[in-house]
Design a protein around this motif. Sequence first.
Motif, PDB file in Angstrom:
ATOM      1  N   GLY A  12      -4.893  15.525   2.632  1.00 47.27           N
ATOM      2  CA  GLY A  12      -6.137  15.330   1.884  1.00 47.27           C
ATOM      3  C   GLY A  12      -5.912  14.590   0.582  1.00 47.27           C
ATOM      4  N   THR A  13      -4.825  14.924  -0.107  1.00 50.18           N
ATOM      5  CA  THR A  13      -4.500  14.229  -1.359  1.00 50.18           C
ATOM      6  C   THR A  13      -4.181  12.771  -1.104  1.00 50.18           C
ATOM      7  N   ARG A  14      -3.347  12.513  -0.100  1.00 46.38           N
ATOM      8  CA  ARG A  14      -2.979  11.126   0.214  1.00 46.38           C
ATOM      9  C   ARG A  14      -4.194  10.310   0.650  1.00 46.38           C
ATOM     10  N   THR A  15      -5.095  10.951   1.392  1.00 47.66           N
ATOM     11  CA  THR A  15      -6.306  10.245   1.822  1.00 47.66           C
ATOM     12  C   THR A  15      -7.173   9.882   0.624  1.00 47.66           C
ATOM     13  N   ALA A  16      -7.331  10.815  -0.308  1.00 44.60           N
ATOM     14  CA  ALA A  16      -8.151  10.567  -1.496  1.00 44.60           C
ATOM     15  C   ALA A  16      -7.555   9.456  -2.356  1.00 44.60           C
ATOM     16  N   LEU A  17      -6.238   9.477  -2.530  1.00 46.20           N
ATOM     17  CA  LEU A  17      -5.588   8.449  -3.336  1.00 46.20           C
ATOM     18  C   LEU A  17      -5.648   7.091  -2.645  1.00 46.20           C
ATOM     19  N   SER A  18      -5.454   7.078  -1.330  1.00 48.07           N
ATOM     20  CA  SER A  18      -5.532   5.816  -0.587  1.00 48.07           C
ATOM     21  C   SER A  18      -6.937   5.234  -0.655  1.00 48.07           C
TER      22      SER A  18
ATOM     23  N   SER B 104       0.942   8.895  -6.468  1.00 47.97           N
ATOM     24  CA  SER B 104       1.215  10.283  -6.099  1.00 47.97           C
ATOM     25  C   SER B 104       2.203  10.916  -7.073  1.00 47.97           C
ATOM     26  N   THR B 105       3.229  10.152  -7.437  1.00 45.80           N
ATOM     27  CA  THR B 105       4.215  10.651  -8.399  1.00 45.80           C
ATOM     28  C   THR B 105       3.583  10.823  -9.780  1.00 45.80           C
ATOM     29  N   TYR B 106       2.706   9.904 -10.149  1.00 42.52           N
ATOM     30  CA  TYR B 106       2.011  10.010 -11.431  1.00 42.52           C
ATOM     31  C   TYR B 106       1.130  11.256 -11.469  1.00 42.52           C
ATOM     32  N   LEU B 107       0.481  11.569 -10.350  1.00 44.77           N
ATOM     33  CA  LEU B 107      -0.346  12.771 -10.274  1.00 44.77           C
ATOM     34  C   LEU B 107       0.495  14.015 -10.520  1.00 44.77           C
ATOM     35  N   ASP B 108       1.654  14.097  -9.891  1.00 42.61           N
ATOM     36  CA  ASP B 108       2.547  15.241 -10.112  1.00 42.61           C
ATOM     37  C   ASP B 108       2.976  15.328 -11.578  1.00 42.61           C
ATOM     38  N   MET B 109       3.274  14.174 -12.162  1.00 43.96           N
ATOM     39  CA  MET B 109       3.730  14.153 -13.549  1.00 43.96           C
ATOM     40  C   MET B 109       2.646  14.651 -14.502  1.00 43.96           C
TER      41      MET B 109
ATOM     42  N   ASP C 265       0.827  -1.212   0.000  1.00 38.13           N
ATOM     43  CA  ASP C 265       0.000   0.000   0.000  1.00 38.13           C
ATOM     44  C   ASP C 265       0.860   1.261   0.000  1.00 38.13           C
ATOM     45  N   GLU C 266       1.946   1.236   0.742  1.00 38.17           N
ATOM     46  CA  GLU C 266       2.824   2.410   0.814  1.00 38.17           C
ATOM     47  C   GLU C 266       3.479   2.689  -0.539  1.00 38.17           C
ATOM     48  N   LEU C 267       3.947   1.640  -1.205  1.00 34.17           N
ATOM     49  CA  LEU C 267       4.630   1.814  -2.481  1.00 34.17           C
ATOM     50  C   LEU C 267       3.659   2.218  -3.599  1.00 34.17           C
ATOM     51  N   THR C 268       2.469   1.627  -3.609  1.00 32.90           N
ATOM     52  CA  THR C 268       1.509   2.003  -4.648  1.00 32.90           C
ATOM     53  C   THR C 268       1.012   3.429  -4.441  1.00 32.90           C
TER      54      THR C 268
END
Length: 213
Positions: free
Chosen positions: A53-59, A34-39, A26-29
């Motif tokens: 908030g971003t990490r919660t939404a992605l998780s 998150s990196t893909y979102l920045d890209m 879960d941590e690696l995905t």
Amino acid sequence: MNELNEVFREGPWPTHWHRQWRGLWDELTLSYVSTYLDMKLGEHNLEMKQGDGTRTALSDALATFSVGQVFNFIYRATKDSAAYYQRGGVTKRQAANSTVGRISAAADRARANEWEVKSFGRPWTLPLSAIGETFFNKVMWQADMMPVVSRDAVVPQHAVSAASATVPQQVQNSPSEVGAERSADPSDDDINDCTNCGDRFYGEGLCKECAAV
């Protein structure tokens, strides 16, 4: 390194690995999406600071969907955010920040309507980190982790079935755990089949994995 590679290839895994691997998955995905979102934001000349908030939404999205499916949500959300900015009336920061809400809304709609969401493949412009390559390819034997939902992921068979394999010194069970499993000098008479899964182990009745379940 050779001893670790042998465990990766042949097993068995130390007991504590079985409690830890999903958290690492879960941590690696999460880090990867998150990196893909920045890209993708960068490709549209947008930028945002990712917070809790971003990490919660992605998780939350990753709890139901695979990495490839979340990539799909991100791709469409960043494209819509760019169009939102182009229409005028908002700053780049506002447009970028609206992306998180779009991702969450897309995941919620897909769940509510039970949609079959297309899974994206790994983009060649965004390779996995070194630890990601090692974990998914060498440890989990999951050459393509993009279409796999975390809740559906399973350890490779040899992680629990190779009862006679040698665990390297670095990752052996604690002395108390070893003593509970086998004597200091076990014989073939000490090896039995688990009454639940049939795997061979030192002891009688249920193996440790089945007993834990």
